[in-house]
Design a protein around this motif. Structure first.
Motif, PDB file in Angstrom:
ATOM      1  N   SER A  14       0.814  -1.204   0.000  1.00  0.00           N
ATOM      2  CA  SER A  14       0.000   0.000   0.000  1.00  0.00           C
ATOM      3  C   SER A  14       0.855   1.265   0.000  1.00  0.00           C
ATOM      4  N   ARG A  15       0.636   2.110  -0.983  1.00  0.00           N
ATOM      5  CA  ARG A  15       1.309   3.420  -1.013  1.00  0.00           C
ATOM      6  C   ARG A  15       0.779   4.297   0.117  1.00  0.00           C
ATOM      7  N   TRP A  16      -0.512   4.169   0.413  1.00  0.00           N
ATOM      8  CA  TRP A  16      -1.108   4.968   1.473  1.00  0.00           C
ATOM      9  C   TRP A  16      -0.461   4.623   2.809  1.00  0.00           C
ATOM     10  N   GLN A  17      -0.222   3.354   3.051  1.00  0.00           N
ATOM     11  CA  GLN A  17       0.394   2.914   4.300  1.00  0.00           C
ATOM     12  C   GLN A  17       1.798   3.484   4.445  1.00  0.00           C
ATOM     13  N   VAL A  18       2.607   3.454   3.389  1.00  0.00           N
ATOM     14  CA  VAL A  18       3.971   3.961   3.493  1.00  0.00           C
ATOM     15  C   VAL A  18       3.970   5.484   3.652  1.00  0.00           C
ATOM     16  N   ARG A  19       3.038   6.175   3.004  1.00  0.00           N
ATOM     17  CA  ARG A  19       2.947   7.642   3.203  1.00  0.00           C
ATOM     18  C   ARG A  19       2.553   7.959   4.644  1.00  0.00           C
ATOM     19  N   PHE A  20       1.653   7.190   5.203  1.00  0.00           N
ATOM     20  CA  PHE A  20       1.246   7.367   6.595  1.00  0.00           C
ATOM     21  C   PHE A  20       2.436   7.140   7.532  1.00  0.00           C
ATOM     22  N   MET A  21       3.216   6.083   7.257  1.00  0.00           N
ATOM     23  CA  MET A  21       4.390   5.799   8.092  1.00  0.00           C
ATOM     24  C   MET A  21       5.404   6.939   8.003  1.00  0.00           C
ATOM     25  N   VAL A  22       5.625   7.485   6.812  1.00  0.00           N
ATOM     26  CA  VAL A  22       6.569   8.600   6.649  1.00  0.00           C
ATOM     27  C   VAL A  22       6.089   9.809   7.441  1.00  0.00           C
ATOM     28  N   CYS A  23       4.797  10.120   7.378  1.00  0.00           N
ATOM     29  CA  CYS A  23       4.259  11.263   8.140  1.00  0.00           C
ATOM     30  C   CYS A  23       4.428  11.066   9.643  1.00  0.00           C
ATOM     31  N   VAL A  24       4.133   9.867  10.129  1.00  0.00           N
ATOM     32  CA  VAL A  24       4.288   9.597  11.561  1.00  0.00           C
ATOM     33  C   VAL A  24       5.766   9.690  11.958  1.00  0.00           C
ATOM     34  N   ASN A  25       6.662   9.175  11.117  1.00  0.00           N
ATOM     35  CA  ASN A  25       8.089   9.252  11.425  1.00  0.00           C
ATOM     36  C   ASN A  25       8.590  10.694  11.404  1.00  0.00           C
ATOM     37  N   LEU A  26       8.117  11.502  10.472  1.00  0.00           N
ATOM     38  CA  LEU A  26       8.496  12.922  10.454  1.00  0.00           C
ATOM     39  C   LEU A  26       7.992  13.632  11.707  1.00  0.00           C
ATOM     40  N   VAL A  52      14.850   4.649  20.128  1.00  0.00           N
ATOM     41  CA  VAL A  52      13.513   4.055  20.051  1.00  0.00           C
ATOM     42  C   VAL A  52      12.810   4.505  18.769  1.00  0.00           C
ATOM     43  N   SER A  53      12.962   5.780  18.432  1.00  0.00           N
ATOM     44  CA  SER A  53      12.357   6.295  17.205  1.00  0.00           C
ATOM     45  C   SER A  53      12.942   5.611  15.978  1.00  0.00           C
ATOM     46  N   LEU A  54      14.244   5.416  15.967  1.00  0.00           N
ATOM     47  CA  LEU A  54      14.903   4.750  14.843  1.00  0.00           C
ATOM     48  C   LEU A  54      14.468   3.286  14.732  1.00  0.00           C
ATOM     49  N   ILE A  55      14.391   2.601  15.852  1.00  0.00           N
ATOM     50  CA  ILE A  55      13.968   1.193  15.846  1.00  0.00           C
ATOM     51  C   ILE A  55      12.514   1.070  15.390  1.00  0.00           C
ATOM     52  N   ALA A  56      11.657   1.963  15.874  1.00  0.00           N
ATOM     53  CA  ALA A  56      10.245   1.917  15.466  1.00  0.00           C
ATOM     54  C   ALA A  56      10.098   2.191  13.969  1.00  0.00           C
ATOM     55  N   SER A  57      10.855   3.146  13.455  1.00  0.00           N
ATOM     56  CA  SER A  57      10.798   3.456  12.029  1.00  0.00           C
ATOM     57  C   SER A  57      11.283   2.270  11.197  1.00  0.00           C
ATOM     58  N   GLY A  58      12.380   1.676  11.613  1.00  0.00           N
ATOM     59  CA  GLY A  58      12.912   0.518  10.891  1.00  0.00           C
ATOM     60  C   GLY A  58      11.963  -0.665  10.917  1.00  0.00           C
ATOM     61  N   THR A  59      11.364  -0.913  12.075  1.00  0.00           N
ATOM     62  CA  THR A  59      10.418  -2.014  12.205  1.00  0.00           C
ATOM     63  C   THR A  59       9.190  -1.793  11.324  1.00  0.00           C
TER      64      THR A  59
END
Length: 157
Positions: A14-26, A52-59
């Motif tokens: 899902s492109r929507w899912q990855v865009r959502f993850m990028v927004c949350v990580n930003l 923790v932020s890096l690990i959550a983003s990677g996961t």
């Protein structure tokens, strides 16, 4: 009530899912930056929050990369998912519905439940029939649970 006609839908990442993850990580990075800016001295807490932020983003990114792909098919009677080792009949439960994006849970007796992010692609003519089939199958499963009588747990209990 009439059943929805047969439909076949190709499930991709899902492109929507990855865009959502990028927004949350930003948002997490911005929050961390404000936290670090307000601290007089960078200490272990700042480092721990960054880690923790890096690990959550990677996961989250690894989870997206490993997200199931295949063909979701409604034959008019049951759902079939090709993402398992063999194409098997399964139960589908609607988790989230945002009109152009849906999250569904696929379960069978032999496999661990999987969550699929279904997304309407531009020009895809199978999106509306898929939505109709999902809603129709959900209404049918609720109807079966009501006919079973009180005290019998349905799929949504």
């Amino acid at each position: 009530m009439h059943r929805a006609p047969a439909v076949n839908f190709s499930v991709k990442r899902s492109r929507w899912q990855v865009r959502f993850m990028v927004c949350v990580n930003l948002l997490a990075v911005a929050t961390l930056a404000v936290f670090a800016w307000e601290r007089p001295v960078l200490d272990m807490r700042t480092g721990a929050l960054a880690l923790v932020s890096l690990i959550a983003s990677g996961t989250a990114f690894l989870g997206w990369m490993r997200s199931p792909q295949g063909d979701l098919r409604w034959d008019g009677q049951q759902w079939l998912w090709s993402g398992f080792a063999e194409t098997a009949p399964c139960r589908l439960a609607l988790v989230l519905d945002f009109q152009r994006v849906m999250v569904v849970k696929i379960t069978t007796g032999a496999h661990v439940p999987e969550f699929l992010w279904l997304e309407a692609n531009p020009g895809d003519t199978s999106w509306r029939p898929l939505r109709r089939a999902i809603v129709s199958s959900q209404a049918a499963s609720v109807g079966k649970a009501k006919k079973a009588g009180p005290g019998v747990a349905g799929e949504f209990a």
